[in-house]
Design a protein around this motif. Structure first.
Motif, PDB file in Angstrom:
ATOM      1  N   HIS A   1       0.825  -1.210   0.000  1.00 51.36           N
ATOM      2  CA  HIS A   1       0.000   0.000   0.000  1.00 51.36           C
ATOM      3  C   HIS A   1       0.863   1.266   0.000  1.00 51.36           C
ATOM      4  O   HIS A   1       0.358   2.360   0.240  1.00 51.36           O
ATOM      5  CB  HIS A   1      -0.929   0.007   1.219  1.00 51.36           C
ATOM      6  CG  HIS A   1      -2.036  -1.000   1.122  1.00 51.36           C
ATOM      7  ND1 HIS A   1      -1.854  -2.329   1.400  1.00 51.36           N
ATOM      8  CD2 HIS A   1      -3.318  -0.859   0.760  1.00 51.36           C
ATOM      9  CE1 HIS A   1      -2.991  -2.970   1.222  1.00 51.36           C
ATOM     10  NE2 HIS A   1      -3.900  -2.107   0.822  1.00 51.36           N
TER      11      HIS A   1
ATOM     12  N   ARG B   1       2.268   3.026  -2.384  1.00 52.09           N
ATOM     13  CA  ARG B   1       1.878   4.050  -3.375  1.00 52.09           C
ATOM     14  C   ARG B   1       0.586   4.747  -2.966  1.00 52.09           C
ATOM     15  O   ARG B   1       0.457   5.954  -3.161  1.00 52.09           O
ATOM     16  CB  ARG B   1       1.736   3.430  -4.759  1.00 52.09           C
ATOM     17  CG  ARG B   1       3.060   2.968  -5.327  1.00 52.09           C
ATOM     18  CD  ARG B   1       2.834   2.247  -6.643  1.00 52.09           C
ATOM     19  NE  ARG B   1       3.942   1.373  -6.953  1.00 52.09           N
ATOM     20  CZ  ARG B   1       4.702   1.490  -8.022  1.00 52.09           C
ATOM     21  NH1 ARG B   1       4.488   2.440  -8.879  1.00 52.09           N
ATOM     22  NH2 ARG B   1       5.677   0.643  -8.225  1.00 52.09           N
ATOM     23  N   ASN B   2      -0.354   4.002  -2.420  1.00 55.83           N
ATOM     24  CA  ASN B   2      -1.614   4.618  -1.978  1.00 55.83           C
ATOM     25  C   ASN B   2      -1.364   5.611  -0.841  1.00 55.83           C
ATOM     26  O   ASN B   2      -1.945   6.704  -0.826  1.00 55.83           O
ATOM     27  CB  ASN B   2      -2.610   3.550  -1.513  1.00 55.83           C
ATOM     28  CG  ASN B   2      -3.099   2.678  -2.643  1.00 55.83           C
ATOM     29  OD1 ASN B   2      -3.016   3.049  -3.812  1.00 55.83           O
ATOM     30  ND2 ASN B   2      -3.598   1.504  -2.304  1.00 55.83           N
TER      31      ASN B   2
ATOM     32  N   ASP C   1       0.091   8.721  -2.232  1.00 55.12           N
ATOM     33  CA  ASP C   1      -0.940   9.560  -2.854  1.00 55.12           C
ATOM     34  C   ASP C   1      -1.736  10.335  -1.805  1.00 55.12           C
ATOM     35  O   ASP C   1      -2.036  11.524  -1.996  1.00 55.12           O
ATOM     36  CB  ASP C   1      -1.893   8.705  -3.697  1.00 55.12           C
ATOM     37  CG  ASP C   1      -1.249   8.188  -4.977  1.00 55.12           C
ATOM     38  OD1 ASP C   1      -0.220   8.768  -5.417  1.00 55.12           O
ATOM     39  OD2 ASP C   1      -1.770   7.203  -5.539  1.00 55.12           O
TER      40      ASP C   1
END
Length: 190
Positions: free
Chosen positions: A19, A21-22, A25
């Protein structure tokens, strides 16, 4: 705050694996500066080979923030905790972050590497990694420079030409000798 630049310091966040990259973001959306180093690897599927990017430090990413105002970081979906000592967030050494950023920007092939406690410290004196220091090792007949992030107790390996290295001196050698006697960091939950 970083005394030299006036910016907040870098901190290591432990996040849910896969997770990264999430979380990055979400942090971007909240206006934070983050750093998620990635490396390329080939995966074998039943019908093809595909090159993908994976986190260099699975389950971790780096973020600049004021440790006194860490609640927005801790409430970010996917963030487990901020790494530190004695229940206090501990900043990651700016030189270690710069070394990883330089390594990524060089475009040279790199990969995760087990954290090394002892070894020969070397300094690169030529090529795109000139001026960097790290640990020289040999793997499958090729020389690699190991750059470590002490707080994470993780390392990154990049292939180098051993003709470009000389015995290391200075800050990196001192840091490695101190790191051997330092205990493992205690992770901060709040």
């Amino acid at each position: 705050m970083n005394r030299n630049t006036g910016q907040s310091e870098w901190f290591a966040l432990q996040v849910r694996t896969k997770h990264e990259r999430n979380v990055a973001d979400f942090l971007r959306g909240k206006g934070y500066e983050w750093f998620l180093p990635l490396y390329k690897t080939r995966t074998h599927w039943s019908d093809r080979i595909k090159e993908i990017e994976l986190p260099l430090f699975p389950g971790y990413l780096f973020c600049r923030f004021d440790p006194q105002k860490r609640l927005p970081i801790l409430t970010t979906p996917g963030v487990i905790q901020i790494l530190g000592y004695n229940r206090q967030p501990a900043p990651v050494d700016e030189d270690e972050i710069n070394a990883i950023q330089t390594l990524i920007a060089s475009g040279l092939s790199n990969q995760p590497w087990p954290y090394i406690h002892v070894g020969d410290t070397v300094e690169i004196h030529s090529g795109p990694l000139r001026g960097m220091t790290g640990i020289l090792t040999e793997f499958k007949g090729k020389h690699k420079l190991i750059v470590s992030v002490t707080l994470l107790q993780r390392s990154v390996a990049v292939e180098i030409d051993s003709a470009f290295v000389s015995p290391g001196h200075g800050k990196e050698a001192e840091r490695q000798s101190r790191a051997i006697v330092r205990s493992r960091p205690i992770e901060v939950a709040v």
